[in-house]
Each structure stands twice: as structure tokens, then as C-alpha cells.
Design a protein around this motif. Structure first.
Motif, PDB file in Angstrom:
ATOM      1  N   ASN A  76      -2.657   8.455 -18.339  1.00 26.10           N
ATOM      2  CA  ASN A  76      -1.199   8.269 -18.316  1.00 26.10           C
ATOM      3  C   ASN A  76      -0.566   8.508 -19.685  1.00 26.10           C
ATOM      4  O   ASN A  76       0.438   7.895 -20.054  1.00 26.10           O
ATOM      5  CB  ASN A  76      -0.817   6.881 -17.796  1.00 26.10           C
ATOM      6  CG  ASN A  76       0.095   6.964 -16.580  1.00 26.10           C
ATOM      7  OD1 ASN A  76       0.074   7.961 -15.856  1.00 26.10           O
ATOM      8  ND2 ASN A  76       0.879   5.948 -16.340  1.00 26.10           N
ATOM      9  N   GLN A  79       3.406   9.391 -19.809  1.00 25.46           N
ATOM     10  CA  GLN A  79       4.440   8.363 -19.907  1.00 25.46           C
ATOM     11  C   GLN A  79       4.551   7.819 -21.326  1.00 25.46           C
ATOM     12  O   GLN A  79       5.645   7.482 -21.797  1.00 25.46           O
ATOM     13  CB  GLN A  79       4.139   7.221 -18.922  1.00 25.46           C
ATOM     14  CG  GLN A  79       4.321   7.595 -17.462  1.00 25.46           C
ATOM     15  CD  GLN A  79       5.753   7.977 -17.139  1.00 25.46           C
ATOM     16  OE1 GLN A  79       6.699   7.477 -17.737  1.00 25.46           O
ATOM     17  NE2 GLN A  79       5.923   8.871 -16.180  1.00 25.46           N
ATOM     18  N   ARG A  83       7.877   7.867 -23.803  1.00 28.24           N
ATOM     19  CA  ARG A  83       8.356   6.632 -24.437  1.00 28.24           C
ATOM     20  C   ARG A  83       8.400   6.728 -25.964  1.00 28.24           C
ATOM     21  O   ARG A  83       9.361   6.263 -26.600  1.00 28.24           O
ATOM     22  CB  ARG A  83       7.440   5.458 -24.012  1.00 28.24           C
ATOM     23  CG  ARG A  83       7.667   4.157 -24.768  1.00 28.24           C
ATOM     24  CD  ARG A  83       9.062   3.621 -24.546  1.00 28.24           C
ATOM     25  NE  ARG A  83       9.288   2.396 -25.311  1.00 28.24           N
ATOM     26  CZ  ARG A  83       9.685   2.352 -26.574  1.00 28.24           C
ATOM     27  NH1 ARG A  83       9.929   3.496 -27.226  1.00 28.24           N
ATOM     28  NH2 ARG A  83       9.871   1.205 -27.192  1.00 28.24           N
ATOM     29  N   GLN A 153       5.918  16.556 -20.065  1.00 28.74           N
ATOM     30  CA  GLN A 153       6.325  15.290 -20.662  1.00 28.74           C
ATOM     31  C   GLN A 153       6.758  15.487 -22.123  1.00 28.74           C
ATOM     32  O   GLN A 153       7.708  14.841 -22.585  1.00 28.74           O
ATOM     33  CB  GLN A 153       5.171  14.277 -20.596  1.00 28.74           C
ATOM     34  CG  GLN A 153       4.384  14.261 -19.303  1.00 28.74           C
ATOM     35  CD  GLN A 153       5.232  14.058 -18.075  1.00 28.74           C
ATOM     36  OE1 GLN A 153       6.209  13.325 -18.112  1.00 28.74           O
ATOM     37  NE2 GLN A 153       4.857  14.693 -16.972  1.00 28.74           N
ATOM     38  N   ASP A 243      -0.002   0.816 -18.216  1.00 24.90           N
ATOM     39  CA  ASP A 243       0.566   1.920 -17.450  1.00 24.90           C
ATOM     40  C   ASP A 243      -0.506   2.616 -16.614  1.00 24.90           C
ATOM     41  O   ASP A 243      -0.286   2.979 -15.453  1.00 24.90           O
ATOM     42  CB  ASP A 243       1.216   2.922 -18.403  1.00 24.90           C
ATOM     43  CG  ASP A 243       2.427   3.598 -17.797  1.00 24.90           C
ATOM     44  OD1 ASP A 243       2.980   3.063 -16.829  1.00 24.90           O
ATOM     45  OD2 ASP A 243       2.820   4.656 -18.295  1.00 24.90           O
ATOM     46  N   SER A 292      13.306   9.074 -16.282  1.00 27.16           N
ATOM     47  CA  SER A 292      12.545   9.605 -17.420  1.00 27.16           C
ATOM     48  C   SER A 292      13.500   9.994 -18.544  1.00 27.16           C
ATOM     49  O   SER A 292      13.245   9.720 -19.726  1.00 27.16           O
ATOM     50  CB  SER A 292      11.711  10.814 -16.995  1.00 27.16           C
ATOM     51  OG  SER A 292      10.666  10.442 -16.130  1.00 27.16           O
ATOM     52  N   ARG A 371       9.382  -0.467 -19.481  1.00 21.58           N
ATOM     53  CA  ARG A 371       8.797   0.585 -20.325  1.00 21.58           C
ATOM     54  C   ARG A 371       9.432   0.565 -21.716  1.00 21.58           C
ATOM     55  O   ARG A 371       8.741   0.690 -22.726  1.00 21.58           O
ATOM     56  CB  ARG A 371       9.001   1.956 -19.682  1.00 21.58           C
ATOM     57  CG  ARG A 371       8.125   2.229 -18.492  1.00 21.58           C
ATOM     58  CD  ARG A 371       8.202   3.695 -18.084  1.00 21.58           C
ATOM     59  NE  ARG A 371       7.530   3.919 -16.818  1.00 21.58           N
ATOM     60  CZ  ARG A 371       6.206   4.018 -16.677  1.00 21.58           C
ATOM     61  NH1 ARG A 371       5.448   3.900 -17.748  1.00 21.58           N
ATOM     62  NH2 ARG A 371       5.662   4.230 -15.504  1.00 21.58           N
ATOM     63  N   THR A 376       4.007  -2.912 -20.144  1.00 21.71           N
ATOM     64  CA  THR A 376       3.501  -2.094 -19.039  1.00 21.71           C
ATOM     65  C   THR A 376       2.546  -2.842 -18.116  1.00 21.71           C
ATOM     66  O   THR A 376       2.307  -2.392 -16.992  1.00 21.71           O
ATOM     67  CB  THR A 376       2.785  -0.849 -19.583  1.00 21.71           C
ATOM     68  OG1 THR A 376       1.767  -1.244 -20.506  1.00 21.71           O
ATOM     69  CG2 THR A 376       3.767   0.071 -20.285  1.00 21.71           C
TER      70      THR A 376
END
Length: 472
Positions: A76, A79, A83, A153, A243, A292, A371, A376
């Protein structure tokens, strides 16, 4: 007001909207979801027409196996990139290299182990048996797929999501074109080859774009911001740990759901689940695309995150929820393309899943808030609760409701979570807007959402509303 003035007002409003990084990223990611879904549908429709059912079945199994391994071995990281990359400053490149390196190594190890099992555990002629040559190609493809997904991402975290649309649009066209080519050649495993080869080809230009242009520009722009820099390894590990655990629960539920339906209802019920689940996942991805973009902007200006969230909530209510309602009302018509048996057995299920999109908004906003606060492990608990409700309730309701039990339990899970999270989300959204920070400057076109962002999107009076600047 004349027609010309009305059109000019709407054009100015659209330009203002698209000039805002929050909305621009959100709309780009939503468009990317539509593009991916459209090309994916065309790809499998064409594959079903030119390849045998055995070839399509093996290709589909291998593609999904590759994506599953990629999801489980990426830890993950994507993500975490969304962040932390927006505020990484001069550490941006090192954070991206870390994500690429770790994901690639773990993907190679995971894919290598699976291919070794498939080679030795299955006899030649079995659909899952692989040759050493194909096993090597599969391992390379899985590593490339992991980096390819991470690039989406990275581009999102760099506030350059329009490149995501271009990247996946080009991939969809090339993938479909290559499928046509391999369909009329003697290429073995043509379905998997046409799916994976374009990924490897596209890695080079987009890696160069990110490393040579976008990352240096982002590092220079954010280096002077307060607290700029990548998180320490402990913070990153904690964030990714919670997460990833939540992602495992979510993936387990999605993967096991069709199996549970077969076990408790019938094989036909699993088929009726497929179109409803596919549409629901696409709609969920639209909401995730918007949030997002919210995470990116909230990370850059934490004190204004709840202000941005109000603007995002309004756009979800104006775009995603009406679309869910339309799909629910048009469910019989949409399912008609699959056949009359799907209309009869899948309509209520699809309508229930679309109804669950409404409480899902509260859950999604709560997940975004957590987040941004780096909490998480709460996300993991939330995914576990939803998993237990859905998978635990289906066997109880299946004898009387059939496949509709999936829809009822999914809706129940979302309602339970929404009720639990609603007070926290409400308090977050109702916080007063903080005063503008020094250096924000005068309001400019499209730089950030207003605290009371209630004007119609594209409305002619939008030009009368000034909005505070978001530092770029």
C-alpha cells in the motif's frame, strides 16, 4: 442576461474550477476511472470474440493473479505516496525511489514464488501450469505493473493527475491494438501478453517525465514550506502498516465474496453478482478519486483540510450520488445487455449496492480524515468490521433472499459504519475556517475552495465569489 453573457459566465466558472488544483486533480482522476472502465470493457468484449473461452479464461486468471500479487506486495505504498509526497520537499525523489525499490523487490519475490508453485504443482496441460520462460515474463510484468500503478499515485501526489488520464488512455489504446495483433498471430498467451507488454513500454517515457520534470519542479516549489520533508521511517512504517492491514481485509472480502456466494447459494448466483459488483466498484472508485485529491491538498494545508472537505462533499453530492441514483433506476435496462436472467436476478442487488453509495460518503470522508491524521489502524478496524458484517450476514440471509443477501448486507455494513462515524465527520466539517495564512496573497482564480462553497458548478454567478489562494 443574454445567452452570450450566460455562456461567458459558465466558461469563466469552468476555468476557475479547473484552475483549482483540488478540483482539477479530482476531475482528472474521475475521468481516469471512466477511461479505464471503458477500455477494460472493450478489451474483454473483443477478447471474448476472437479468442477461445479457454484462452480468455486462462488470460483472465493470469491477469487477475498478476494484479492480486501486485496489490499484496506493494504494501500500500501508493496511499503513503498520496499522503506524504505533497509535503516531501527536497526528499520527494528519495521517497519515490524508496516506493519503487521496495515494491519492485517484494513483487519479484512474490511473483517468483507463485510462478515456482504454478510450474511444479501443476501438470503440463493444466490451465495454471507455466513454462520457465513464461514464468520469467510474468515476474517482470508483475514488477512493472507495481511501478506502473505507483506512477498514478506519484502523479496524483504531484498535483499532476491529468498525466494519469493520458498515461492510462495511451495504455488502453495500445493494449487494445496489441490484442488485435496477437489475435491474428501465433503468440502464446496472447491475452496476457497484450495486457502486460504495453505497461513495460510505457514505464520509460513516464518515468522520465516524473524524474526529470515533475519531481524537480515539485521539490523546488515545496522545499521552503513549513515542515517540508519526507516522514521518518517509523511514521511511514506505522502509516503503511495500518493501511496495508485494511487493504488485506478489503481484498480478502472482494476476492472471497464470489466464492462465498457459490458456497451458500449457487454457481449461477455468482454470475449474477458479477455485473452488479463491477458497476459498484466503478462508482466507488469515483468517490475514491475525489477524496484522493482531497488528501493531497489537505496534506499541503492541514488547517484548511475541513474546508476543502466541504467543497469535495458538495461535488460528490452533485456528481457521484445522482449518478448512483440514475444507475439504480436504470438497473433493469443496463442488465438487459447481459440477458433476461440477469434482469430478473441482479436488478435488486445492483439497486441495493447503489443505495449503499449514500452512507458510503460518510465513511469515505471519515477515512480521509483519518489518513490526514496518520491514524491508519482505525482504517484497518473499519475494514474488518465491514468484512465481518458482510461475510457473516450473507449465509444467514441467503436461504431466503438469494443473491440479494449480498446487497442487503453490504448496505447494512455501510449504514452501521456511517452511523458510527457521522458525529466525528460532522464535527470535522463544521469547524470554522481558519484565517488566511500570511503570504497567501489576494484571492485568485481557482486557487482554493471558499468556506461556504455553495454556488452551482459552472453557474453564471460564480465570478462574484472570491476564493482564498492555495500555495502552489
Amino acid at each position: 442576461m443574454s445567452v452570450g453573457e450566460l455562456v461567458a459566465g459558465r466558461v469563466r466558472s469552468v476555468r476557475r474550477e479547473m484552475g483549482n488544483p483540488l478540483y482539477r486533480n479530482a476531475y482528472a482522476l474521475m475521468l481516469n476511472t471512466v477511461v479505464n472502465s471503458g477500455f477494460g470493457l472493450l478489451y474483454w468484449v473483443f477478447a471474448a470474440r476472437v479468442f477461445s473461452t479457454e484462452e480468455v479464461g486462462r488470460g483472465n486468471a493470469l491477469v487477475n493473479l498478476m494484479m492480486l500479487i501486485s496489490v499484496l506486495t506493494s504494501l500500500n505504498f501508493g496511499q503513503a505516496i498520496i499522503r506524504f509526497l505533497p509535503t516531501a520537499g527536497r526528499d520527494s525523489a528519495s521517497l519515490v525511489r524508496l516506493a519503487y525499490g521496495v515494491s519492485t523487490v517484494v513483487a519479484v519475490v512474490g511473483a517468483g514464488a507463485v510462478m515456482t508453485w504454478c510450474h511444479y504443482a501443476y501438470d503440463p496441460g493444466d490451465p495454471l501450469h507455466v513454462s520457465p520462460g513464461f514464468a520469467a515474463w510474468f515476474v517482470v510484468s508483475t514488477a512493472a505493473w507495481s511501478v506502473f500503478n505507483l506512477q498514478d499515485q506519484v502523479l496524483t501526489g504531484l498535483r499532476s493527475a491529468m498525466w494519469v488520464v493520458l498515461e492510462n488512455g495511451v495504455y488502453g489504446v495500445v493494449k487494445l491494438g496489441l490484442l488485435v495483433v496477437v489475435a491474428y498471430t501465433a503468440v502464446a498467451d496472447g491475452v496476457f501478453t497484450s495486457w502486460s507488454a504495453p505497461v513495460i513500454a510505457l514505464l520509460v517515457p513516464f518515468t522520465l517525465l516524473i524524474s526529470k520534470r515533475l519531481l524537480p519542479r515539485h521539490a523546488a516549489e515545496t522545499a521552503a514550506e513549513p515542515d517540508a520533508g519526507a516522514p521518518d521511517r517509523a511514521t511511514l512504517a506505522r502509516y503503511m502498516g495500518g493501511d496495508y492491514l485494511g487493504q488485506v481485509f478489503n481484498q480478502a472480502m472482494s476476492s472471497f465474496l464470489p466464492v462465498l456466494v457459490v458456497m451458500t447459494i449457487s454457481q449461477a448466483a455468482s454470475a449474477y453478482l458479477l455485473p452488479a459488483q463491477t458497476v459498484f466498484l466503478a462508482m466507488s472508485m469515483l468517490s475514491m478519486a475525489i477524496t484522493s485529491a482531497l488528501v493531497v491538498e489537505g496534506a499541503r494545508r492541514p488547517s484548511h483540510a475541513h474546508v476543502f472537505a466541504r467543497a469535495v462533499l458538495r461535488r460528490i453530492c452533485l456528481l457521484v450520488l445522482p449518478a448512483s441514483l440514475v444507475i439504480a433506476l436504470a438497473a433493469p435496462l443496463l442488465l438487459w445487455f447481459y440477458g433476461p436472467q440477469y434482469v430478473e436476478n441482479s436488478t435488486t442487488l445492483l439497486q441495493l449496492l447503489m443505495a449503499s453509495m449514500f452512507p458510503r460518503v460518510v465513511v469515505t470522508l471519515w477515512m480521509t480524515k483519518e489518513r490526514l491524521a496518520n491514524r491508519t489502524f482505525g482504517l484497518a478496524a473499519q475494514q474488518l468490521v465491514h468484512c465481518v458484517i458482510v461475510l457473516g450476514g450473507i449465509p444467514l440471509l441467503a436461504p431466503t433472499l438469494g443473491v440479494d443477501a449480498v446487497g442487503w448486507m453490504w448496505l447494512a455494513g455501510e449504514l452501521v459504519l456511517a452511523i458510527a462515524f457521522a458525529p466525528s465527520v460532522y464535527r470535522w466539517l463544521r469547524r470554522p475556517a481558519p484565517p488566511e495564512e500570511p503570504g497567501d496573497g489576494p484571492a485568485g482564480p481557482g486557487d482554493g475552495p471558499h468556506d461556504d462553497d455553495t454556488r452551482p458548478i459552472g453557474g453564471p454567478d460564480a465570478r462574484t465569489h472570491e476564493i482564498p489562494r492555495v500555495r502552489d
